[in-house]
Scaffold this motif. Structure first.
Motif, short mmCIF file in Angstrom:
data_model
loop_
_atom_site.label_atom_id
_atom_site.label_comp_id
_atom_site.label_asym_id
_atom_site.label_seq_id
_atom_site.Cartn_x
_atom_site.Cartn_y
_atom_site.Cartn_z
N SER A 55 0.83 -1.21 0.00
CA SER A 55 0.00 0.00 0.00
C SER A 55 0.86 1.26 0.00
O SER A 55 0.56 2.22 -0.72
N ALA A 56 1.91 1.27 0.79
CA ALA A 56 2.80 2.43 0.84
C ALA A 56 3.50 2.66 -0.49
O ALA A 56 3.64 3.79 -0.95
N VAL A 57 3.92 1.58 -1.14
CA VAL A 57 4.58 1.70 -2.44
C VAL A 57 3.60 2.23 -3.49
O VAL A 57 3.95 3.10 -4.30
N VAL A 58 2.38 1.75 -3.49
CA VAL A 58 1.37 2.21 -4.44
C VAL A 58 1.06 3.69 -4.21
O VAL A 58 0.94 4.46 -5.17
N MET A 59 0.94 4.11 -2.96
CA MET A 59 0.67 5.52 -2.67
C MET A 59 1.82 6.41 -3.12
O MET A 59 1.61 7.48 -3.69
N ALA A 60 3.05 5.98 -2.88
CA ALA A 60 4.20 6.76 -3.30
C ALA A 60 4.27 6.85 -4.82
O ALA A 60 4.57 7.91 -5.38
N ALA A 61 3.98 5.76 -5.50
CA ALA A 61 4.01 5.78 -6.96
C ALA A 61 2.91 6.66 -7.54
O ALA A 61 3.08 7.28 -8.59
N SER A 62 1.78 6.76 -6.86
CA SER A 62 0.70 7.59 -7.36
C SER A 62 1.00 9.07 -7.20
O SER A 62 0.35 9.91 -7.83
N LEU A 63 1.97 9.45 -6.37
CA LEU A 63 2.34 10.85 -6.20
C LEU A 63 3.35 11.34 -7.23
O LEU A 63 3.59 12.54 -7.33
N VAL A 64 3.95 10.45 -8.00
CA VAL A 64 4.96 10.84 -8.99
C VAL A 64 4.39 11.80 -10.04
O VAL A 64 5.01 12.84 -10.30
N PRO A 65 3.21 11.55 -10.65
CA PRO A 65 2.70 12.51 -11.63
C PRO A 65 2.42 13.88 -11.02
O PRO A 65 2.63 14.91 -11.66
N LEU A 66 1.95 13.92 -9.78
CA LEU A 66 1.69 15.19 -9.11
C LEU A 66 2.99 15.97 -8.90
O LEU A 66 3.02 17.20 -9.08
#
Length: 88
Positions: free
Chosen positions: A30-41
């Motif tokens: 879950s932490a890895v998915v959340m961090a990856a979702s912040l890359v475009p932002l």
């Protein structure tokens, strides 16, 4: 614990024994998915910051007599997709 060496553990005992590891794995994923979702932002913020800095510098050089707050407002509007000309 020696009395359990020859017995097969029940399914409930197996779940309890592995629950911590499974929960830690789910938390990590879950932490890895959340961090990856912040890359475009983060990329968008970096591009917007570069646009803002360039726009403030360009407007300051082209019209040095303008108020600093007016220049910042113009740069914000421009980088958010507004027009080049100020509103009349």
């Amino acid at each position: 614990m020696s009395e359990h060496t020859d017995q097969k553990p029940s399914s409930r005992e197996m779940v309890r024994a592995h629950a911590g590891i499974v929960l830690q794995l789910i938390t990590t994923i879950s932490a890895v998915v959340m961090a990856a979702s912040l890359v475009p932002l983060a990329r968008q913020a970096k591009i917007w910051d570069a646009c803002y800095s360039t726009a403030v510098q360009w407007h300051s050089e082209s019209t040095p007599d303008d108020n600093r707050e007016v220049i910042k407002a113009w740069a914000t509007r421009f980088c958010n997709g507004g027009s080049l000309r100020p509103r009349e």
